[in-house]
Design a protein around this motif. Sequence first.
Motif, short mmCIF file in Angstrom:
data_model
loop_
_atom_site.label_atom_id
_atom_site.label_comp_id
_atom_site.label_asym_id
_atom_site.label_seq_id
_atom_site.Cartn_x
_atom_site.Cartn_y
_atom_site.Cartn_z
N THR A 1 5.25 -1.83 -5.28
CA THR A 1 4.23 -0.85 -5.65
C THR A 1 2.90 -1.15 -4.98
O THR A 1 2.59 -2.30 -4.65
CB THR A 1 3.99 -0.86 -7.17
OG1 THR A 1 3.66 -2.21 -7.56
CG2 THR A 1 5.22 -0.38 -7.92
N CYS A 2 2.12 -0.09 -4.78
CA CYS A 2 0.79 -0.20 -4.15
C CYS A 2 -0.11 -1.08 -5.01
O CYS A 2 -0.19 -0.91 -6.22
CB CYS A 2 0.19 1.20 -4.01
SG CYS A 2 -1.53 1.20 -3.42
N VAL A 3 -0.77 -2.01 -4.37
CA VAL A 3 -1.61 -2.95 -5.09
C VAL A 3 -2.76 -2.26 -5.80
O VAL A 3 -3.29 -2.76 -6.80
CB VAL A 3 -2.16 -4.04 -4.13
CG1 VAL A 3 -3.26 -3.46 -3.23
CG2 VAL A 3 -2.68 -5.26 -4.88
N CYS A 4 -3.10 -1.07 -5.37
CA CYS A 4 -4.26 -0.38 -5.93
C CYS A 4 -3.86 0.63 -7.00
O CYS A 4 -4.36 0.57 -8.10
CB CYS A 4 -5.02 0.30 -4.79
SG CYS A 4 -6.51 1.17 -5.31
N CYS A 5 -2.94 1.55 -6.65
CA CYS A 5 -2.64 2.64 -7.57
C CYS A 5 -1.32 2.46 -8.34
O CYS A 5 -1.05 3.19 -9.28
CB CYS A 5 -2.60 3.98 -6.82
SG CYS A 5 -1.22 4.10 -5.68
N GLY A 6 -0.49 1.52 -7.90
CA GLY A 6 0.77 1.29 -8.60
C GLY A 6 1.89 2.23 -8.22
O GLY A 6 3.02 2.08 -8.69
N TRP B 1 0.84 -1.20 0.00
CA TRP B 1 0.00 0.00 0.00
C TRP B 1 0.88 1.24 0.00
O TRP B 1 1.93 1.27 0.65
CB TRP B 1 -0.89 -0.04 1.25
CG TRP B 1 -1.79 1.14 1.45
CD1 TRP B 1 -2.67 1.68 0.55
CD2 TRP B 1 -1.91 1.94 2.64
NE1 TRP B 1 -3.34 2.75 1.12
CE2 TRP B 1 -2.88 2.93 2.41
CE3 TRP B 1 -1.29 1.89 3.89
CZ2 TRP B 1 -3.26 3.87 3.37
CZ3 TRP B 1 -1.67 2.83 4.85
CH2 TRP B 1 -2.65 3.81 4.59
N CYS B 2 0.39 2.26 -0.73
CA CYS B 2 1.14 3.51 -0.88
C CYS B 2 1.02 4.43 0.33
O CYS B 2 1.77 5.38 0.48
CB CYS B 2 0.66 4.27 -2.11
SG CYS B 2 -1.09 4.73 -1.98
N GLY B 3 0.03 4.15 1.18
CA GLY B 3 -0.18 5.00 2.35
C GLY B 3 -1.28 6.04 2.16
O GLY B 3 -1.59 6.79 3.10
N THR C 1 -7.04 7.45 -0.30
CA THR C 1 -7.83 7.26 -1.53
C THR C 1 -7.81 5.79 -1.97
O THR C 1 -8.82 5.25 -2.41
CB THR C 1 -7.30 8.14 -2.69
OG1 THR C 1 -5.88 8.01 -2.72
CG2 THR C 1 -7.68 9.59 -2.48
N CYS C 2 -6.64 5.13 -1.82
CA CYS C 2 -6.57 3.72 -2.21
C CYS C 2 -7.38 2.84 -1.25
O CYS C 2 -8.04 1.90 -1.68
CB CYS C 2 -5.11 3.27 -2.27
SG CYS C 2 -4.25 3.94 -3.71
N GLU C 3 -7.32 3.16 0.04
CA GLU C 3 -8.15 2.40 0.99
C GLU C 3 -9.63 2.52 0.63
O GLU C 3 -10.37 1.54 0.67
CB GLU C 3 -7.97 2.96 2.41
CG GLU C 3 -6.79 2.42 3.18
CD GLU C 3 -6.78 3.00 4.59
OE1 GLU C 3 -6.36 4.16 4.73
OE2 GLU C 3 -7.23 2.30 5.53
ZN LIG Z 1 -2.07 3.45 -3.58
#
Ligand SMILES: [Zn+2]
Lengths: 477, 477
Positions: A459-464, A428-430, A433-435
């Motif tokens: 990389t963040c699983v959601c946003c990359g 996760w990027c932290g 918004t991704c959560e």
């Molecule tokens: Zn993210």
Amino acid sequence: MAQAKKLVEAITPMEEDFSRWYTDVVKKAELIEYSSVKGCMILRPNGYAIWENVQKELDRMFKETGVENVYMPMFIPESLLQKEKDHVEGFAPEVAWVTQGGLEPLAERLCVRPTSETLFCDFYSNIIQSYRDLPKLYNQWCSVVRWEKTTRPFLRSTEFLWQEGHTAHATAEDAEERTIQMLDIYAEFCEKFLAIPMVKGKKTDKEKFAGAESTYTIEALMHDGKALQSGTSHNFGDGFAKAFDIQYTDKENKLQYVHQTSWGLSTRIIGAIIMVHGDDSGLVLPPMIAPVQVMVVPIAQHKEGVLEAAAKIKAGLAGVRVALDDSDKSPGWKFSEQEIRGIPLRIEIGPKDMEAGQAVIVRRDTREKITVSLDSIAAKTLEVMETMQNEMLERARKHRDEHTFSAVTYEEFKDTIANRPGFVKAMWCGEETCELKIKEDTTATSRCMPFEEENISDTCVCCGKPAKTMVYWGKAY
Amino acid sequence: MAQAKKLVEAITPMEEDFSRWYTDVVKKAELIEYSSVKGCMILRPNGYAIWENVQKELDRMFKETGVENVYMPMFIPESLLQKEKDHVEGFAPEVAWVTQGGLEPLAERLCVRPTSETLFCDFYSNIIQSYRDLPKLYNQWCSVVRWEKTTRPFLRSTEFLWQEGHTAHATAEDAEERTIQMLDIYAEFCEKFLAIPMVKGKKTDKEKFAGAESTYTIEALMHDGKALQSGTSHNFGDGFAKAFDIQYTDKENKLQYVHQTSWGLSTRIIGAIIMVHGDDSGLVLPPMIAPVQVMVVPIAQHKEGVLEAAAKIKAGLAGVRVALDDSDKSPGWKFSEQEIRGIPLRIEIGPKDMEAGQAVIVRRDTREKITVSLDSIAAKTLEVMETMQNEMLERARKHRDEHTFSAVTYEEFKDTIANRPGFVKAMWCGEETCELKIKEDTTATSRCMPFEEENISDTCVCCGKPAKTMVYWGKAY
Ligand SMILES: [Zn+2]
Ligand SMILES: [Zn+2]
């Protein structure tokens, strides 16, 4: 046996409908009865006795670390609740308000405590003056109220029982140390007594407690692959101290703000015991927490000497929480009741056993039957209970590990959440918004950033975008 | 010593102002702190630990008679409270009302339980069907709320902690037997653990519980000669059963109403401990209920070996609740603190004692100093605690008996109430008008019609008509 069959049939099989299975077990094991008060449950003797055992062990563990018990009022004046901005925003929408006392309307309304940070802070601001007064390590056992729209026994109810610890320390380091110490106690308690392995970690900012600087959590995996937050420990930093003006003079005679923590575990944990260990015959209680550990069931009890032999077995089990079912029900009925209630061991004794100088121990979890000579039954009972306790923990750990997956791409992640019930470990990027996106796309939430981090990808699983940390994700109760 | 003196001086002498003495002791012994919530008190660790010991012993005694613990909701819907006419009339004027839950006003207001008869009745009407379901012997430990105009620590507060037992029986005889059994348990507990002798008896109709057929009470006499109702046990007959439709089918398959009881003891009992045993130096706790039974105080603790010797004494007192005050305060200050907190024994050890191979035990109640050789200190400590416990009870009994008077004429009665604080035994015709007149003339109330009746005269002390029974009268808290 017809009657016994009926008792068992009343439980919906897990595979058919886990949610109905759960409420069936709760009702049939007589843990809870619904009350006439919306969203409030009655804890019946079988349910409350589990809580008493939880209290006894946890209370002892708390006190060994210097914690003392107190009791605070159940009401909080509205002005007091409003002192810490984030806290009131988090709780105000879900509290019950007392507006009339006796025959008169109140000048200021009072909320029924949803949690007692504000009361403890008010108290601490009165009794803490010097560094000599620190730390304060207080806890209380009580009930709290949160106005819930939908309720489920143990998991979510308008009123529930819990303990809430509230501590005040001289330094930020002391507060952080206590926060982790109490989380460790929760995890240790759950593993040792409840046979439930926990993932320990930190909540994301989005999921942390209203007013906390950081929240730590223990997360368990239920049999259906959903997560259950089972206990939390919060570090408040000096935020509440500033809002409530809790200051002390240090050794150099300078005024300093205290640093605070709070930590709580509730009757919710009984829901975890049910959903981790239960089966289609009902509850399965780990021996170390079971109110009754052994039920002695006489077979053909009208035959001469059988009841006496059963009573002798009971009397011989010193230090074991043992009961004897000498009612006039059939053995089959008694077996079903013992199984539904989750009593860990059953000891059967009948005329044939007596002749052979033996009895039969039956394990609730595996249904393994162990024939034991009467003169070694006490030692064997303890041994079987210990084995059962250990194997229940290992089985729960295996189930948890087999239902913990990793995902690198978002497609993989969504597919796993949709098709494989359990935890999903992903980077996760932290960013909140991704959560939010993950929750909207999958209904899964971030359970915690575990103490035991792994580097699954960069990389963040959601946003990359570049990943900051690994998170346990999952659908949750 | 200057500081130590200051601590002690803060307590108003009993003879000067008993009421101020009481609140001084409560505050200085750190039993209670006032909260920001009107009429609600904070039970601090020293106070709550006494309650924990009360709970532990009473709970054990209850369970030995088959009682099981449950937990009921803290809210009662208004319509449920209104089901039993006398009950709602008694309690409605003093309850707190919740009118808003979350962001919305409630369709029906909820009162915060002042007592839980109505909830238990509602519960029993759901779970009792057959004679096989009886008796139900349930109890709960919780807090209750009664909106009080004037409050005093422990004796009268808006919220207080208690236990409330609620039982349902097949017959009137069973209910009456249970009512008396629980009263006996209360009296036995108070005598054995709290060293407080009780007068057991029945309340007059005027003083009985709202909705009860009969109320039994244990009454204690405080040091200032006022009475304190310390626990009550009620027989409800089938009145609540009829109001709540709690019926069972008996062995002949006929529908019958159950017969019910309830019984409660609260944190008020801590007020009794303070006012029966306390002195001008503070609290005096009976050893059997004291959270800390022995405080070891090293003298000249900077001298070599003193702290070690003190720690060795502490370690040697197996099975005793013992603490060691190794803080950097002066011995005089430590003595004062131990005395204010009412810790039963102090063990002093200094360089001279060590040389002589001895220590000094000091009794809190008599201040008697007992020099003991170090190798017999464990046995002697237990012996002194037992003696102290017994002598405290005997002293309290002697005080009670010396402050229990008889009156035959009304002049005698009024004179005794006005000038000799204590119980007055006098005959009564059974009419409420006489109770009311006595209260108006003297402020004394009927405490109880004792189980141990005496025939003091043949006529009512108030109206002169034929007497029906003897009554204990007195001013009361
Ligand atoms: Zn993210
Ligand atoms: Zn009269």
